[in-house]
Design an enzyme around this catalytic site. Structure first.
Site, PDB file in Angstrom:
ATOM      1  N   GLY A  62       0.806  -1.206   0.000  1.00  0.00           N
ATOM      2  CA  GLY A  62       0.000   0.000   0.000  1.00  0.00           C
ATOM      3  C   GLY A  62       0.841   1.259   0.000  1.00  0.00           C
ATOM      4  O   GLY A  62       0.306   2.368   0.058  1.00  0.00           O
ATOM      5  N   ASP A  63       2.169   1.104  -0.048  1.00  0.00           N
ATOM      6  CA  ASP A  63       3.075   2.254  -0.092  1.00  0.00           C
ATOM      7  C   ASP A  63       4.320   1.820  -0.849  1.00  0.00           C
ATOM      8  O   ASP A  63       4.291   0.847  -1.596  1.00  0.00           O
ATOM      9  CB  ASP A  63       3.394   2.741   1.323  1.00  0.00           C
ATOM     10  CG  ASP A  63       3.642   4.246   1.385  1.00  0.00           C
ATOM     11  OD1 ASP A  63       4.329   4.753   0.483  1.00  0.00           O
ATOM     12  OD2 ASP A  63       3.162   4.903   2.322  1.00  0.00           O
ATOM     13  N   ASP A  64       5.433   2.523  -0.680  1.00  0.00           N
ATOM     14  CA  ASP A  64       6.646   2.200  -1.420  1.00  0.00           C
ATOM     15  C   ASP A  64       7.114   0.777  -1.130  1.00  0.00           C
ATOM     16  O   ASP A  64       7.101   0.331   0.019  1.00  0.00           O
ATOM     17  CB  ASP A  64       7.764   3.176  -1.048  1.00  0.00           C
ATOM     18  CG  ASP A  64       7.364   4.633  -1.275  1.00  0.00           C
ATOM     19  OD1 ASP A  64       6.723   4.916  -2.308  1.00  0.00           O
ATOM     20  OD2 ASP A  64       7.690   5.477  -0.416  1.00  0.00           O
ATOM     21  N   SER A  92       2.630  -1.736  -6.665  1.00  0.00           N
ATOM     22  CA  SER A  92       2.231  -0.682  -5.723  1.00  0.00           C
ATOM     23  C   SER A  92       1.494   0.424  -6.489  1.00  0.00           C
ATOM     24  O   SER A  92       2.101   1.416  -6.893  1.00  0.00           O
ATOM     25  CB  SER A  92       3.455  -0.108  -5.003  1.00  0.00           C
ATOM     26  OG  SER A  92       3.054   0.854  -4.052  1.00  0.00           O
TER      27      SER A  92
END
Length: 490
Positions: free
Chosen positions: A269-271, A302
Site C-alpha cells: 500500500g506504499d513504497d 504498488s
C-alpha cells in the site's frame, strides 16, 4: 598353550566385536522404534532435520513448545517467546542458539531478540500478531525523527524487535508472519492513534543481520525496518498487503550501511523499498546516512506509490545506491526521489539499470516540494542536494507519463543521466510525456525524447550513465549451510 590361547583370542576378537556391534545396532533400532511408537501414541518428541543457508550456524537449538508455546491460534505466546529468547541468550558465547517455531498458528505480542541468535519458522508456522494493544509496549521516537510518524508521541514496539545486537537471523522455510493490520489501519484512518503503529520487524543499532525466506502479511505499518545498523542481508522475502492499506512499506533501510536486498516480491500500500535517513532538523542533527545499498531482482506492485523511493525522510543523506534487475507492475512510479526545503541532507550517487516497467503512471518522478514536516521547527534554509542520478537500460510499457522531474527553485537537481531507455506510452497518455523544472543533466537513446534540460548526447553513447563495476562489501558475504536436528511436540 598360552600362545595358542593368545592366537585364538586375537582371531575371535573381530568376530566378537562384529556381533557386539550387531547387538548394539539392534538395541538402538528397538529403542528408536519404541520411541517413535511412544511418540505417536503419547504425543512425545519427534525428530526433524532442518537445513538452510545462513550467515552463521548455531551450536544449540530449542523449540518454542519447550517453553510452553501453543500453536492453536488462540493461546497467547508472548511469554513463551520471551522466555525462550532469555534462556537461549545464555549460549551467545558458546556457538549461539536457534529457536525453532513448528507448524501451527502462534499468537503473540511484541518480543525482542538477542545476539548470536536465529529465529526459524517452519513452512507451516504462522506468527499471528496479537490484537490486544497491551501486548505492544510503547518506546521513544527515533532520535533522527524527533517524533513518531503517526503521532507526535512514542511508538509501539515492533512485533519482532531488537536493539544493540550482533549476528541476528530471522528466517524459515517460507514461514509466515501475519501482522493482522486491519485493526491498526482502522485506528489510523479514524485518527484514534496516540502512538505510531508498530512494524513487523525492526532491528536498531545492530550489525550482521539476515532476514530471509519468509512471507510477511498485513503489517500494521512498515514491514521490515533496519535502522542505525550495518551489514544487512534481506533475501527471498514475500510481502503482501492490500494496495490501499496505509503506509505498509515493504523494506525500509534507514540510516544503514552495507545492505543487500534481493529476490523479493512485494505487493504494498506504499513504497516497496523506501530508503531513509531521518526527518528534517532531527535527521540533520543525527547525521547518519544510508549508504552502500544494493537492491536486485525485486518484483513490485504498488498502484499508489513507488517501487523504489529515496526519501522523503532523507535528512541524514543517501549515497551509493545500486539497483538492478527490477520488475515493476501496476505501480505509480518506478523510481521516485522525495525531498523538499527543510530536509537538508543529500541524495547522490544513485545507479539503476535493467528495470522493466508495466502499467505505470510515471516511470521517473522527482519531487522537490514534498511537505510532511516533523514539526514547525525545521530550517527553511536547509536545502537538500540531489546529484549524480543514473538510470540506464530500461523498458516500460503502458505508461501515462514518462517522467515528472521537479527540482527546487534556486536549488536544482544536477547530474541526472538517463540512457538506453524506451518508454511506450499508454493509449490515453498525457499529451506532454516529460515535464522538467529545475533539473540539469544529459541523456542518450531515450524514447520519447526527454526535456531540453536533459540534452541528447548522441546514439553512440547509450551506455553513457554510470553503474559501478566494483562490488560493495555486502556482496562478499558467503552463506553457510546449516543443519540441525530439532526435537519438538507436534
Amino acid at each position: 598353550m598360552v600362545e595358542t590361547h593368545k592366537k585364538i583370542a586375537n582371531l575371535t576378537q573381530p568376530i566378537v566385536s562384529f556381533y557386539c556391534l550387531q547387538v548394539i545396532s539392534v538395541l538402538v533400532a528397538v529403542v528408536l522404534l519404541l520411541s517413535v511408537s511412544r511418540g505417536e501414541c503419547r504425543k512425545g518428541r519427534i525428530l526433524e532435520a532442518l537445513e538452510y543457508s545462513a550467515i552463521s550456524c548455531r551450536a544449540h537449538s530449542a523449540s518454542l513448545v519447550d517453553f510452553g508455546g501453543v500453536g492453536d491460534g488462540q493461546t497467547l505466546n508472548t511469554k513463551a517467546f520471551q522466555d525462550a529468547v532469555s534462556e537461549l541468550s545464555k549460549y551467545g558465547s558458546e556457538g549461539g542458539a536457534q529457536l525453532y517455531v513448528p507448524a501451527g498458528k502462534w499468537l503473540t505480542g511484541s518480543f525482542s531478540l538477542t545476539s548470536h541468535f536465529t529465529l526459524f519458522l517452519h513452512r507451516d508456522a504462522v506468527l499471528l500478531a496479537s490484537q490486544d494493544i497491551s501486548q505492544w509496549p510503547v518506546i521513544k521516537p527515533l532520535p533522527s525523527y524527533g517524533r513518531g510518524r503517526d503521532a507526535a508521541a512514542g511508538r509501539y514496539t515492533s512485533l519482532i524487535f531488537g536493539t544493540n545486537l550482533t549476528d541476528v537471523i530471522i528466517t524459515g522455510d517460507n514461514g509466515t508472519i501475519d501482522g493482522q493490520g486491519g485493526l491498526w489501519w482502522q485506528r489510523f484512518h479514524g485518527g484514534k492513534l496516540k502512538y505510531t503503529r508498530p512494524y513487523l520487524i525492526e532491528l536498531m543499532y545492530s550489525a550482521d543481520i539476515q532476514i530471509s525466506n519468509l512471507t510477511l502479511l498485513n503489517s500494521p505499518s512498515w514491514n521490515v525496518h533496519p535502522v542505525y545498523s550495518r551489514n544487512i542481508l534481506i533475501q527471498g522475502i514475500t510481502i503482501l498487503a492490500p494496495v490501499r492499506s496505509p503506509n505498509t512499506d515493504g523494506i525500509n533501510p534507514d540510516s544503514c550501511t552495507n545492505t543487500r536486498i534481493e529476490d523479493c516480491y512485494i505487493v504494498s500500500g506504499d513504497d516497496c523499498v523506501a530508503v531513509k535517513s531521518g526527518w528534517d532538523e532531527y535527521g540533520i542533527a543525527y547525521g547518519m546516512p544510508t549508504k552502500q545499498l544494493v537492491i536486485r531482482r525485486l518484483t513490485c506492485i504498488s498502484p499508489y506509490s513507488a517501487v523504489i523511493a529515496l526519501g522523503s525522510e532523507m535528512s541524514g543523506g543517501i549515497q551509493d545506491v545500486r539497483a538492478e534487475d527490477i520488475v515493476a507492475i501496476n505501480s505509480e512510479s518506478g523510481i521516485r526521489i522525495k525531498t523538499g526545503i527543510g530536509r537538508g541532507g543529500y541524495v547522490k550517487d544513485i545507479y539503476v539499470r535493467g528495470m522493466t516497467m508495466k502499467t505505470m503512471k510515471w516511470a521517473f518522478w522527482m519531487t522537490g516540494n514534498y511537505g510532511s514536516h516533523a514539526d514547525n521547527h525545521y530550517d527553511p534554509k536547509a536545502f537538500p542536494v540531489i546529484q549524480g542520478i543514473n538510470y540506464r537500460d530500461m523498458v516500460a510499457e503502458n505508461v501515462s507519463m514518462a517522467a515528472r522531474l521537479e527540482g527546487i527553485p534556486s536549488d536544482p537537481f544536477t547530474g541526472i543521466c538517463i540512457s538506453n531507455v524506451t518508454i511506450h506510452l499508454a493509449a490515453k497518455a498525457k499529451k506532454v510525456p516529460w515535464t522538467c523544472t529545475d533539473v540539469e543533466g544529459i541523456s542518450s537513446g531515450v524514447t520519447p525524447t526527454p526535456c531540453s534540460t536533459l540534452p541528447d548526447q548522441g546514439p553512440e553513447k547509450t551506455s553513457l550513465c554510470n553503474f559501478p563495476a566494483e562490488s560493495l562489501p555486502i556482496d562478499t558475504v558467503e552463506l553457510q549451510k546449516c543443519s540441525y536436528a530439532i526435537n519438538y511436540y507436534p
